[in-house]
Scaffold this motif. Structure first.
Motif, PDB file in Angstrom:
ATOM      1  N   ARG A 182      37.234 -46.090  11.546  1.00  0.00           N
ATOM      2  CA  ARG A 182      38.554 -47.782  11.135  1.00  0.00           C
ATOM      3  C   ARG A 182      38.592 -46.740  10.202  1.00  0.00           C
ATOM      4  NH1 ARG A 182      33.029 -51.007   8.348  1.00  0.00           N
ATOM      5  NH2 ARG A 182      32.014 -51.808  10.497  1.00  0.00           N
ATOM      6  N   LEU A 183      38.657 -46.034  10.180  1.00  0.00           N
ATOM      7  CA  LEU A 183      40.013 -45.068   9.424  1.00  0.00           C
ATOM      8  C   LEU A 183      40.712 -44.157   9.936  1.00  0.00           C
ATOM      9  CD1 LEU A 183      38.144 -44.190   5.810  1.00  0.00           C
ATOM     10  CD2 LEU A 183      40.368 -46.495   6.166  1.00  0.00           C
ATOM     11  N   PRO A 184      41.784 -44.255   9.478  1.00  0.00           N
ATOM     12  CA  PRO A 184      42.961 -43.448  10.873  1.00  0.00           C
ATOM     13  C   PRO A 184      42.298 -42.067  11.009  1.00  0.00           C
ATOM     14  CG  PRO A 184      44.538 -45.231  10.218  1.00  0.00           C
ATOM     15  CD  PRO A 184      43.550 -45.203   9.289  1.00  0.00           C
ATOM     16  N   ARG A 185      42.331 -41.530   9.591  1.00  0.00           N
ATOM     17  CA  ARG A 185      41.842 -39.806   9.012  1.00  0.00           C
ATOM     18  C   ARG A 185      40.464 -39.687  10.016  1.00  0.00           C
ATOM     19  NH1 ARG A 185      37.997 -38.884   5.441  1.00  0.00           N
ATOM     20  NH2 ARG A 185      38.250 -40.791   4.713  1.00  0.00           N
ATOM     21  N   VAL A 186      39.781 -40.566   9.856  1.00  0.00           N
ATOM     22  CA  VAL A 186      38.392 -40.118  10.387  1.00  0.00           C
ATOM     23  C   VAL A 186      38.556 -40.502  11.569  1.00  0.00           C
ATOM     24  CG1 VAL A 186      36.439 -40.810  10.800  1.00  0.00           C
ATOM     25  CG2 VAL A 186      37.142 -41.415   8.677  1.00  0.00           C
ATOM     26  N   ARG A 187      39.518 -41.163  12.600  1.00  0.00           N
ATOM     27  CA  ARG A 187      39.877 -40.956  14.103  1.00  0.00           C
ATOM     28  C   ARG A 187      40.844 -39.242  14.496  1.00  0.00           C
ATOM     29  NH1 ARG A 187      40.982 -46.127  13.774  1.00  0.00           N
ATOM     30  NH2 ARG A 187      43.821 -45.694  13.820  1.00  0.00           N
ATOM     31  N   GLU A 188      41.466 -38.583  13.292  1.00  0.00           N
ATOM     32  CA  GLU A 188      42.194 -37.705  13.292  1.00  0.00           C
ATOM     33  C   GLU A 188      40.862 -36.707  13.479  1.00  0.00           C
ATOM     34  OE1 GLU A 188      44.843 -35.571  14.292  1.00  0.00           O
ATOM     35  OE2 GLU A 188      44.529 -37.579  14.657  1.00  0.00           O
ATOM     36  N   GLU A 189      40.170 -36.667  11.825  1.00  0.00           N
ATOM     37  CA  GLU A 189      39.189 -35.257  12.025  1.00  0.00           C
ATOM     38  C   GLU A 189      38.430 -35.347  13.759  1.00  0.00           C
ATOM     39  OE1 GLU A 189      37.012 -35.853   8.858  1.00  0.00           O
ATOM     40  OE2 GLU A 189      38.722 -35.306   7.460  1.00  0.00           O
ATOM     41  N   MET A 190      37.656 -36.392  14.048  1.00  0.00           N
ATOM     42  CA  MET A 190      36.626 -36.534  14.976  1.00  0.00           C
ATOM     43  C   MET A 190      38.250 -35.491  15.847  1.00  0.00           C
ATOM     44  SD  MET A 190      34.270 -37.587  14.328  1.00  0.00           S
ATOM     45  CE  MET A 190      33.730 -38.393  13.127  1.00  0.00           C
ATOM     46  N   ARG A 191      39.147 -36.368  16.659  1.00  0.00           N
ATOM     47  CA  ARG A 191      40.001 -35.682  17.478  1.00  0.00           C
ATOM     48  C   ARG A 191      40.304 -34.242  17.340  1.00  0.00           C
ATOM     49  NH1 ARG A 191      43.263 -40.763  17.571  1.00  0.00           N
ATOM     50  NH2 ARG A 191      42.370 -41.905  19.300  1.00  0.00           N
ATOM     51  N   GLN A 192      40.600 -32.988  16.093  1.00  0.00           N
ATOM     52  CA  GLN A 192      40.802 -31.953  15.805  1.00  0.00           C
ATOM     53  C   GLN A 192      39.406 -31.254  16.272  1.00  0.00           C
ATOM     54  OE1 GLN A 192      42.383 -32.018  11.734  1.00  0.00           O
ATOM     55  NE2 GLN A 192      43.752 -32.600  12.402  1.00  0.00           N
ATOM     56  N   ALA A 193      38.385 -31.978  15.830  1.00  0.00           N
ATOM     57  CA  ALA A 193      37.326 -31.451  16.006  1.00  0.00           C
ATOM     58  C   ALA A 193      36.753 -31.409  17.627  1.00  0.00           C
ATOM     59  CB  ALA A 193      35.736 -32.107  15.443  1.00  0.00           C
ATOM     60  N   ALA A 194      36.802 -32.090  18.640  1.00  0.00           N
ATOM     61  CA  ALA A 194      36.951 -31.974  19.739  1.00  0.00           C
ATOM     62  C   ALA A 194      38.305 -30.684  20.211  1.00  0.00           C
ATOM     63  CB  ALA A 194      37.072 -33.312  20.295  1.00  0.00           C
TER      64      ALA A 194
END
Length: 214
Positions: free
Chosen positions: A78-90
């Motif tokens: 839901r939060l753009p911050r969380v989506r970005e963290e997921m992408r960085q980890a990926a």
């Protein structure tokens, strides 16, 4: 309302290319050189080579699952911050994926034929966790990384003493995974209770056992 649907569709399309590259073992490139780069190959007996290949196949499958998990969560977070963290980890997990692929080729072996199945399962779990809430999604990451770290520590103990190339790869993977798990909790992830973690461990054993063989 229309804008929200388009945004979800755009995010779905943006993940499609990464999905295909992950399950076909094609198109990915590492952002960091393999820790094994520049080190000479050790002389392994045939049983040792097969065992190390099995271990690296398990770790490769684990990275396929990690890609799927992060991609599913990024899609529904839901939060753009969380989506970005997921992408960085990926992105960091892609390094692990490529390193394991390279090591498998050096060992004259291949990735598990069950990877598409495990990818689909992990993607669905990640998407569901992200849809429930970001705290659950991040908590799922932390709990998953804890399981992965346990596997890596066990594999490091099982490696032949002379297999420096595999050891260096797994040691760097362990360092990265421990950091991913800690970051997920620090970002607000829910610390799952032990019964949930135990259930995840049982599921992971099915994956590791099958991937080791095929």
């Amino acid at each position: 309302m229309r804008q929200r649907r388009l945004s979800l569709l755009d995010r779905f399309i943006s993940e499609a290319d990464s999905v295909m590259r992950t399950i076909t073992n094609r198109g990915h490139s590492a952002g960091r050189p393999s820790p094994a780069q520049g080190h000479s190959e050790s002389e392994l007996s045939e049983p040792e080579r097969k065992h190390v290949a099995g271990l690296m196949r398990v770790n490769h499958t684990g990275e396929v699952c990690a890609q799927a998990l992060y991609q599913g969560q990024a899609l529904t977070a839901r939060l753009p911050r969380v989506r970005e963290e997921m992408r960085q980890a990926a992105d960091e997990e892609i390094d692990h994926l490529v390193w394991c692929e390279q090591r498998l080729r050096e060992l004259d072996s291949t990735a598990s034929v069950l990877n598409p199945l495990w990818y689909g399962t992990s993607f669905a779990l990640g998407a569901i966790a992200g849809a429930i809430g970001d705290d659950i999604s991040l908590g799922f990451v932390a709990a998953t990384e804890e399981r992965v770290c346990n596997h890596l520590k066990d594999h490091l103990k099982q490696l032949p003493e002379d297999d420096r190339k595999s050891r260096l790869i797994l040691q760097q993977m362990l360092e990265d995974e421990e950091r991913h798990g800690s970051s997920a909790l620090e970002a607000g992830g829910k610390d799952f209770p032990d019964p949930v973690k135990d259930a995840m461990t049982r599921v992971s054993r099915v994956m590791t056992g099958s991937s080791y063989r095929i």
